[in-house]
Design a protein around this motif. Sequence first.
Motif, PDB file in Angstrom:
ATOM      1  N   ASP A  58      -7.629   9.059  -3.712  1.00  0.00           N
ATOM      2  CA  ASP A  58      -8.752   8.135  -3.567  1.00  0.00           C
ATOM      3  C   ASP A  58     -10.019   8.629  -4.236  1.00  0.00           C
ATOM      4  OD1 ASP A  58      -7.284   6.209  -2.168  1.00  0.00           O
ATOM      5  OD2 ASP A  58      -7.405   7.441  -0.364  1.00  0.00           O
ATOM      6  N   LEU A 114      -8.697  -6.685  -6.713  1.00  0.00           N
ATOM      7  CA  LEU A 114      -8.674  -5.562  -7.654  1.00  0.00           C
ATOM      8  C   LEU A 114      -8.921  -6.058  -9.075  1.00  0.00           C
ATOM      9  CD1 LEU A 114      -8.049  -2.553  -8.213  1.00  0.00           C
ATOM     10  CD2 LEU A 114      -5.660  -3.222  -8.522  1.00  0.00           C
ATOM     11  N   ARG A 123     -17.292  -3.146  -8.415  1.00  0.00           N
ATOM     12  CA  ARG A 123     -16.967  -3.054  -6.997  1.00  0.00           C
ATOM     13  C   ARG A 123     -17.654  -4.122  -6.153  1.00  0.00           C
ATOM     14  NH1 ARG A 123     -12.607  -0.954  -5.667  1.00  0.00           N
ATOM     15  NH2 ARG A 123     -12.312   1.260  -5.999  1.00  0.00           N
ATOM     16  N   PRO A 176     -10.434  -1.335   0.822  1.00  0.00           N
ATOM     17  CA  PRO A 176      -9.159  -0.869   1.345  1.00  0.00           C
ATOM     18  C   PRO A 176      -9.342   0.362   2.235  1.00  0.00           C
ATOM     19  CG  PRO A 176      -9.027  -1.283  -0.995  1.00  0.00           C
ATOM     20  CD  PRO A 176     -10.454  -1.445  -0.613  1.00  0.00           C
ATOM     21  N   ALA A 177      -8.580   0.368   3.284  1.00  0.00           N
ATOM     22  CA  ALA A 177      -8.727   1.442   4.254  1.00  0.00           C
ATOM     23  C   ALA A 177      -8.456   2.780   3.584  1.00  0.00           C
ATOM     24  CB  ALA A 177      -7.745   1.221   5.403  1.00  0.00           C
ATOM     25  N   GLY A 178      -9.156   3.774   4.046  1.00  0.00           N
ATOM     26  CA  GLY A 178      -8.912   5.115   3.554  1.00  0.00           C
ATOM     27  C   GLY A 178      -9.644   5.410   2.266  1.00  0.00           C
ATOM     28  N   GLN A 179     -10.140   4.342   1.617  1.00  0.00           N
ATOM     29  CA  GLN A 179     -10.788   4.599   0.356  1.00  0.00           C
ATOM     30  C   GLN A 179     -12.184   5.175   0.572  1.00  0.00           C
ATOM     31  OE1 GLN A 179     -11.314   1.173  -2.052  1.00  0.00           O
ATOM     32  NE2 GLN A 179     -13.069   2.158  -2.955  1.00  0.00           N
ATOM     33  N   ARG A 239      -5.196  -8.632   0.201  1.00  0.00           N
ATOM     34  CA  ARG A 239      -3.751  -8.597   0.448  1.00  0.00           C
ATOM     35  C   ARG A 239      -2.988  -9.064  -0.790  1.00  0.00           C
ATOM     36  NH1 ARG A 239      -2.723  -5.097   4.301  1.00  0.00           N
ATOM     37  NH2 ARG A 239      -4.667  -5.066   5.437  1.00  0.00           N
ATOM     38  N   ARG A 252       0.813  -1.200   0.000  1.00  0.00           N
ATOM     39  CA  ARG A 252       0.000   0.000   0.000  1.00  0.00           C
ATOM     40  C   ARG A 252       0.855   1.262   0.000  1.00  0.00           C
ATOM     41  NH1 ARG A 252      -5.350   1.707   0.756  1.00  0.00           N
ATOM     42  NH2 ARG A 252      -5.152   3.953   0.581  1.00  0.00           N
TER      43      ARG A 252
END
Lengths: 532, 348, 337
Positions: free
Chosen positions: A412, B211, B287, B4-7, B206, A390
């Motif tokens: 993002d 994706l 998605r 995914p984090a932050g997305q 991971r 990441r």
Amino acid sequence: MTPAERLNHPAASPPLVDVRGVVMDYPGVRALDRVSFDLARGEIHALMGENGAGKSTLVKILAGRQRPTAGTIRLGGTEIRPASTRHAEAHGVSTVFQEIDLVPTLSVADNICLGREPTRLGLVRRPRLRARAAAALRRLGIAIDLDRTVEELPTAIQQLVAISRALDCDARVLVLDEPTSSLDASETGTLFEALRRLREQGLGIVFVTHFIEQVYAIADRITVLRNGARVGCWTTAALSREALVSAMTGRRLEAVHRGPAAAPEREPIGAPAAHAPPALAARDLGRRRSIHPVSLHVSCGEALGLAGLLGSGRTELARLLFGADAPDTGRVEVEGRPLPVGSVRAAIAAGVAMTPEDRKSQGLLLDFSVRENIVLALQSRRGPLHPLPRAEQDRLAAHYIEALAIAAPGPDTPVGQLSGGNQQKVLLARWLAVQPVVLILDEPTRGIDVGARAEIERLILDLRARGMAIVLISSELDEIVRLCDRALVLRDRTAAGALAGEALDESAVLAMVAAAPASASIANRTVDEDAG
Amino acid sequence: MATPAGQRSWHASPAVWPVLGIVSLVLLNALFDKLLPGGPGLFGPGAFLRLSMRDGVPAGALVDILNYGGAIAILALGMTPVIATRGVDLSVGSVMALAGAVAASLVVADVPSIAALATALAVGAACGLCNGVLVSFGGVQPFVVTLVLMVAGRGVAQLVTGSQITTFHDPLLEFVGLGRPAWLPLPMPFILATAMLGATVLALRRTALGLFTEAVGSNPEAAALVGVRSRLLVAAAYVFCGLCAALAGLIAMANIKGADPFNAGRNAELAAIFAVVVGGTSLAGGRMCLLGAFAGAFLLQALTTTMYARNIGADVAPLPQALAILAVCIVGSPPVAAMLGRRRKRTP
Amino acid sequence: MRALLASRNLPSLAAAAILAVLVVAGSVRFEHFASVGNLSNLLGDYAFVAIAAVGATFVILAGGIDLSVGSMVAFTAMLAAWLVDRGWHPLATVPVCLAIGAALGAAMGGLIHAFALPAFIVTLAGMFALRAATFLLHDQPLGIVHPFLSWMSRDAAVPLGGAALPARAVLMLAVVALGAIVAGRTRFGRRVYALGGSPRSAEAMGVSVGTTTVAVYALAGACAALAGVVFASAKRAGDPTALVGLELTVIAAVVIGGTLLSGGVGSVGGTLLGVLILGVIRLLIDFQGNLNAAWTSVATGVLLLAFAGLQRALAGLGGWADRGTGGAARIEPRLPR
């Protein structure tokens, strides 16, 4: 009386179609600006122009698919306002669109009469239906089995069936939108034969095309549009090919040509560098009905332009180079090593990258973030089991957002929310991230604003300077001239010639695009005969 | 976690909706218990919120949701990648029945239980492989391919058990469904489902598999032009779905200590599609949200448990589920999305 | 040219050959297999399947799919039984069931068109919803007794070479004939074929896609409803658990009968051939005696996949459809959907 003579006596027959001052506004864009156009009985009138000139808008208005913002259309002196395709047909204006509107699984007769079948007591009267279909085909002078399904027929015959269907509703005006774009020479000949017959029967035909030679083979008059405005209308005999291309592109040819247009070149352009194999080389790369065999090479630190009008085979060639389509002939080498045919994965692994022409439908994942779109190609090359960490993804995204000045709220943000120019930069970033040897750019500046365009052009120059081999497709001649060392000019799906160094300027390219082919009788050269 | 984090910030994750649904269903039930004349009250005997200890393990409606929702959650986790690639697997219910039938028959025939479990899972994966190959390499529509296995698979399950319910006594097999580990007083199906969620998220997020799967569903042409192996990926999604269905089938079998080829996994395909769709993965592909599908499964079970608590039969339960799927699809459909999109202002 | 025609007809020829082989094999193995009596029994037993399959043929011809057919038949059968149980005359239930079936079908077609939803998801929802609705109506098998039904099953039969062709078989043949005429000889039929062949072209050529879609699903609903009434009258019962998986039988019959799953090509007559093949397979399994009935659904599924694969293979060979450069702008997506 020949059509030309008829044209000289306009008073003898008032125009069949008279379009006056038509304006078409889309939100934020004026697609047509006070365009006028007229069509006489027994005339084939070519409508020409580059991408975005407004041809297809004008065709849609004539066909009743769109209503103009302002302006009038008169048919035989009375004003009409076609509100639908059916409505236009009822007035006698029939349109055959490029994507032939026929049902492939139905028979010829059924297609010609679909929706207008003669019935009695609710049952279709087959004999009468067949008679009507046969009559419509007879007007074109072709004889085909009425029971064949359309999908079994060659494209040219499908075109003729579509025209027959248009004639079945007593058409007086026939609008043909790019009818020859997927036909070979003999098929085009068949079509033209039929069109000449219809012209003799008094029909007015609007012929939209990109193929310059075809216009000279069949059209009586030519109207040129550019950027939504009418440039002018000429009788075909009175307009030279050079003048036509100038009118379409808006660039003036210099009075003195730089010598005669080069004959189609069979050898790779320029001499390959002696010490190293070229970054990308193709020899006799061709595909049936798509592009005539072409040879080319491009070295590191060099930019090769693929110039030519829309539909000249530029995109088809790029797809062959990238392995997105499998060629029928020839092969591609990257740094001297041959690529397996038709494999995108092999091309990417060898260091070839391509940004496609239609970035939305073929390039971007619109609901995915800028970061994901940027890492996609690199990730694909690494394989799914070796994910980019990441932190590395973030670094790449941040790097390219800064390096390419991508205006996005953040890495993002979904790409679909960006402007066209920034979307294009994301696509470029995706491929730059794999550090390719060869970068193929198909219309990288189409539909983006001036500022972003200048940035992308600077970037291309920069990449070239840093040793990347670049293949650039562009409709903008000045772009090719400014950015490329050499250019391969394509015309009617063949290589028309090559220009390099000092010789590469706009008028030279235009002259080559406009040059009559060696054999003037051929409307467009067949792709099959050499490919086969 | 699934995305995914932050997305997306937490409130934008589609998993929020099923979670909110579960919470409101539980509250609704509690309200019913409290306000209904002669009702059990909030925590009285038979109340929705009541937790009692039975044989040293917690029991009650809430535990039922975790228990019976587990198998559905595993199904939904398998179905999510399939739907993300624009496909669907209608055969999950039959694969459940088939896997249970295989495992039970083997155990009854004195095959070691661990081998029986492994064989059942392999059969599920093989079913998925058939589906996947026919869809991605054969080019047959997913719903046709999987419809065949949906109907014929149940027939095969009946052939395996000889058209009867095969019962067994085997500690390991029973543990898959009825086990309550001493160190974690939760139903085994829930533990398995949570473990599967973790494993799936790890495997898809991971690596780049997630994706790529989403890319294939979102824009097949673009995915092909960056060199993603679409066909292999699609086939793999069906194999994973078959594997998950087999695991769910083992749980269902263990729950009743028998393989019922007629009723095991009945309406499971509807339940799985419900969970995936409610969890925010579009049937149009693209998605996916694994956490949403996971939560969606427990929402479905909460709904079913609620209906049982209100004495509505199991056979009627699919009616509201089917209508809910339609409603979610309509809200996400292109015409409605276009209508909503016209109102939303786009950032330049 | 002849080769082209031949390859286009290959599935139908294969189907006819399979039927012939099955019948011959059955006659060799079992006495009295290929008898008129067996044929009329078969036509009677499979009458409701064929009637439902006629409707499904239209849906698939139009490029759609109807997974709700099994539940629709069970639901209308239960509705008919329930109405008879309340004292209705069996004949009076027919228009009610037909109207409700058509309305439910039209509703599904309307959703598919209005919201551009995939047909399989809407009809899958319909399949589960209607099954649940059947249980809601009556959650147990519901037997019905009515003099008319007794007369129907006892006396209403057409003599046929020493055996009796049941009335429901005659009705089925009439429905097939009517369906064949509607598909082949009416403007509506032409529109259905056009829609399945190319929705985009059909629309550009003036076919009203919405109206046709709704009409096709309404027709399928009505056919399934009629099949339901026939089923209830034959079994003299409604059963909420009956006919699970009928959708596979029906779709298989249509596809084996030569209708392309992608739409636009096929015939109602072919569907009858498909039903007969499935019926003969069932008969063989019954004659064998020691075989599990589950083999029927396995055989049906395998045949459906084989024919669907045959269709794809023929389309892929290009012999069937050499579309040239994709003249009608048919761009095959790289990923099958």
